[in-house]
Design a protein around this motif. Structure first.
Motif: not given
Length: 970
Positions: A538-539, A533-534, A554-556, A560-561
């Motif tokens: 993430m571009p 997912v991350r 924002d999702v990545a 990650g957090v």
């Protein structure tokens, strides 16, 4: 490759070649079979065979019995009736003896092996018929390299007994197979049948086998008592060195200990006897149930002590310097027997010569099946390569594992080299920094392989090895190939999960609680699930976006957090578990576990802290990963430090323990050997002993010092060592270091006999101090009695006699009444002297014996004393027994009068064979103890001095019962 192994390969190839090119089965032998056999034997002699004897017979009129070559290197001609060791053909006589006993109803073929011999793995499930059919699953002791080293060094193997097989089987319990699942050749199974025969007959197995040979009219077939028990004429047996193709030199293998092969291969015979025996074997095929025999991956048929190769029925054998083939062809009524007394290092000569004769004379009757492996073939048992470990040969399984681990380390180095090439084009970081990733993987693999080799049953080594290859995959994220980058991105956090796993599992390699299993599983889930997912949202610049499916930074960021927070919580929980383990551990365990646990707590916390520094403090992006990498690479280094300090100390394989036990001159003691075998430096070996003044079943160590067994559920565990059905010792070990008790039990089975001997030593040591104290008390008691006698004689009798002497002097001039006073004084002195002597040793005891003295004591006692005795109980008792028993009765009655507040006493005296039993009981207050006073302690001392025993039963409020037993002759 060993000689025998190379020989078997040649034999298999040769047999298949014969099957491929042989013509169809013909109706009769070749026109001139004798000439053909002479030619084949001459060719065999030309290949290095010293001598051979061949017998061939069939109904077509062929009768041939010829000897070729010499009986020894001195050139003595070999005669057709020469005796030789028939090796595994002995099994046919063993099977015959067992089947006859079964037919006579003296044993059942379905009886479990444990009925006849204890200590064999699966012995309660293995039946006698399983052993006969090679279906018992018993480990073949000729595969044990520790045994092989001793046997090759000295074939006479002084002191070897059939019982010495049992520790080897116990050492290889893990290699035993379930019974009645496959037919696999094992010499051990026929040695065990010797125990069965001896238990069923009550006689040595050798007598039973010789009786079967005699019943078959085989007058030259015997079972030797000694290695040099060789009937004349006897062909000497020679073995050439494995790589020597010329002759001489040869190694003389004539004299060897028959107890080693035992009922699997000890007998001696001649070719004429074996030719008759081959016909007898074939005639008993109606009792056979044939099954494919697995031997080194090669199949053939095996029945009950008989082999079937193609259409031929019989048995083969091979031992030091001898090889024979004893077979009959029932379909044609033909017999071919071959014996040779040497090998040239390139083939097993009897087998090869026999196959040539059979295929030439009776083509088509021999299928392309290799023969069973020989018994104790020295070349087959030879260990080639690096197989000596601390002076003890490793087992085949151990050598295979170490070889595989060597290849695994080599593969890891190769993968690291390939990865070094792939990383050369990366621009993510300096090349030297990127190379630290595969180097870390190599560190994990190497340390894991060492751990795996040292403790093959511990799972920590495999976890570390797997972790090393995980590092290789994670490093692919820095290459330039999209597919490899994707794999690296998904696996990138798994190395941390591996660290969590190995720390939670150390030192046993097992996750032994639900909490640790949950934490380990959580580590892998946190490491893997968020990654797709991350990186899918993430571009990134190509080629580092192979997983990208949507431009959602924002999702990545959120994933990650979340992953970081979950990881931080996880590592905190893991650190808490490790710190807790150190806090609750005792000093010895803390010393063993601290290097890994303390470093692990720092390592897992450091990952989270350094990640936070990168995210929120703005530290150089290259410095933090390098620190993290160094910290994580240090985990296996800390593990290695724990190994060297003892937390993961070298345990040695159990077969090495058996080999150490079998050596005549052992280095170290039994406890030290167990420590090396099990890897627990805190291990204690405790023995149950009985002390006269201590509780029954007190435990002591090998020095005789008292040992307290751990309570149930404690960190230390006591595992019993059982010999037969008797518990002879316990092994007390650290539960954390050895959570699985089975290796401890296996080690206990190996050392059971030695532990029983150590128990006797420990019992002697434990009783040594008591013996010294007993001697001191006896000396003190004797000295006290002598002082009392001296005082009584001086203060009482001597004073009275002096006074009488004065009175007598005065009486010479005095009135006659003074003489009466003197006479009365003399009578009183005599009476006092009589009482004094009575206190030392009653006259009745000397004159009329024990029962009369005890009756007199009962009459004089202030308490009622009831005496019950066999009138013949005191006949011909030794004086020391009479005096000891009398004084024990006196002491017991005195205690009842003075201390027990009893109202009556009973004394029972009975003679039981060669022992005298005396029981004294009162109805007093009880509570007496053997060590509670000088009187009862003196009773124990007196009984012990005569080799007797004292048992005291004195419960508070129930009176006191004392039983004395002493040897008194029969």
């Amino acid at each position: 490759m060993s000689t025998a192994r190379r020989s078997r390969l040649l034999l298999v190839a040769f047999a298949f070649a014969l099957a491929a090119c042989a013509p169809a089965a013909g109706p009769a032998p070749t026109p001139d079979p004798a000439t053909t056999i002479d030619q084949l034997a001459s060719e065999a002699l030309g290949q290095g065979i010293t001598g051979a004897v061949v017998a061939v017979a069939d109904p077509a009129g062929l009768r041939l019995l010829r000897a070729y070559g010499t009986a020894d290197e001195a050139g003595m001609p070999l005669t057709p009736d020469a005796h030789y060791r028939i090796a595994s053909v002995t099994k046919t006589f063993t099977a015959d003896a067992v089947l006859v006993l079964a037919a006579e109803g003296r044993l059942s073929l379905d009886a479990p092996l444990a009925t006849f011999v204890a200590g064999v793995p699966n012995g309660d499930r293995i039946r006698v018929r399983d052993l006969l059919a090679m279906r018992g699953g018993v480990y073949d002791f000729t595969d044990d390299q520790g045994f092989v080293a001793r046997y090759e060094a000295d074939p006479t193997l002084p002191g070897w007994r059939a019982e010495d097989l049992l520790p080897i089987l116990a050492a290889h319990a893990a290699e035993a197979r379930p019974p009645d699942t496959e037919t696999r050749y094992s010499n051990s199974e026929y040695v065990l049948l010797g125990f069965v025969i001896e238990r069923a007959t009550g006689r040595p197995a050798a007598e039973a086998l010789e009786a079967r040979a005699a019943a078959h009219g085989l007058g030259q077939t015997t079972y030797p008592d000694r290695g040099d028990d060789l009937p004349a004429p006897f062909a000497r047996g020679y073995i050439s060195a494995a790589d020597e193709q010329s002759r001489p030199p040869y190694r003389d293998g004539t004299v060897s200990n028959p107890a080693v092969p035992g009922t699997a291969g000890a007998m001696i015979s001649s070719v004429p006897d074996m030719a008759r025996h081959a016909v007898q074997l074939a005639g008993a095929t109606d009792r056979q149930t044939w099954a494919p025999l697995t031997s080194s991956g090669i199949r053939l048929q095996y029945g009950l002590g008989v082999t079937q190769v193609g259409e031929w029925v019989g048995h083969d054998g091979s031992i030091f310097g001898y090889s024979d083939m004893v077979f009959h062809l029932p379909a044609r009524g033909a017999t071919v027997v071959v014996m040779v007394n040497a090998g040239n290092g390139a083939a097993v000569p009897a087998q090869e010569l026999w196959i040539r004769i059979v295929d030439t004379l009776y083509p088509g009757t021999l299928t392309p099946l290799a023969l069973t492996r020989p018994v104790l073939d020295p070349d087959a048992l030879a260990c080639h390569g690096s197989c000596v470990i601390h002076g003890v040969r490793a087992s085949a399984a151990t050598r295979t594992l170490r070889l595989a681990l060597g290849w695994l380390v080599g593969a890891a180095v190769l993968v690291a080299a390939v990865e070094a090439v792939l990383l050369a084009d990366s621009r993510e970081a300096p090349y030297w920094a990127l190379m630290l990733l595969p180097l870390t993987g190599i560190v994990y693999v190497v340390v894991g392989a060492v751990a795996w080799a040292r403790r093959s049953r511990n799972r920590t080594g495999p976890i570390l090895v797997a972790g090393g290859f995980v590092w290789f995959v994670a490093a692919l994220v820095n290459t330039v190939e999209p597919v490899l980058i994707a794999a690296g991105q998904i696996i990138a956090w798994v190395p941390v999960a591996v660290i969590v796993h190995v720390l939670l599992a150390f030192p046993s390699g097992r996750l032994d609680t639900g909490r640790t299993r949950l934490l380990a599983a959580a580590g892998y889930l946190i490491a893997v699930l968020p990654q797709p997912v991350r990186y899918g949202t993430m571009p990134a610049t190509p080629p580092y976006d192979p997983l990208l499916v949507a431009d959602r930074p924002d999702v990545a960021y959120g994933v990650g957090v979340g992953q970081a927070v979950a990881a931080a919580l996880l590592v905190g929980a893991v650190a808490g578990v490790l710190v807790h383990r150190l806090v609750v551990a005792d000093r010895r365990r803390r010393r063993a576990l601290a290097p890994v646990y303390a470093y692990g707590a720092v390592a897992v916390l450091g990952v989270a802290v350094l990640a936070a520094l990168t995210r929120y403090v703005g530290v150089d992006p290259l410095v933090v990963p390098l620190i993290q990498l160094a910290v994580q690479a240090g985990v296996p280094v800390a593990f290695a430090a724990a190994m060297l300090r003892g937390g993961f100390a070298r345990a040695g394989e159990l077969e090495e323990l058996a080999a150490w036990l079998a050596r005549p001159a052992r280095d170290g003691d039994l406890r030290g050997a167990l420590v090396r075998a099990l890897g627990d430096a805190s291990l204690t070996l405790a023995f149950r002993v009985h002390r006269p003044e201590g509780p029954v079943g007190e435990w002591v160590d090998e020095s005789g010092a008292p040992v307290e067994l751990p309570a149930p559920g404690a960190d230390r565990v006591a595992v019993p060592v059982v010999l037969g059905e008797r518990e002879v010792a316990v092994v007390i070990h650290d539960r954390a270091l050895l959570p699985d008790p089975e290796p401890v039990r296996a080690a206990g089975r190996i050392v059971a006999l030695a532990a029983d001997r150590e128990r006797l030593t420990a019992e002697l040591l434990a009783s040594r101090d008591e013996l010294r104290a007993s001697r001191a008390r006896l000396l003190h008691s004797g000295d006290r009695e002598r002082r009392r006698l001296a005082g009584d004689l001086h203060d009482r009798l001597q004073s009275r006699l002096v006074l009488l002497a004065i009175n007598a002097s005065d009486a010479s001039v005095a009135e006659a009444g003074s003489l009466a006073v003197v006479r009365q004084g003399i009578e009183e002195a005599i009476t006092e002297l009589r009482h004094l002597v009575q206190g030392v040793l009653p006259a009745l005891l000397i004159e009329r014996g024990l029962l009369a003295a005890v009756e007199d004591l009962a009459e004089r006692s202030p308490l009622p004393v009831v005496l019950a005795a066999d009138p013949q109980a005191d006949e011909a008792l030794p004086p020391e027994v009479e005096s000891t028993v009398y004084h024990v009765v006196v002491e017991a009655v005195t205690n009842a009068v003075k201390h027990a507040r009893a109202t009556k006493v009973s004394v029972d005296v009975v003679r039981l064979g060669d022992r005298l039993r005396v029981e004294i009981a009162d109805d007093g207050v009880g509570g007496a103890q053997v060590g509670g006073g000088a009187g009862l302690r003196g009773i124990a001392d007196r009984a012990g001095a005569l080799g007797g025993s004292v048992t005291l039963d004195s419960v508070e409020g129930r009176g006191t019962g004392l039983v004395l037993e002493v040897p008194c002759g029969s």
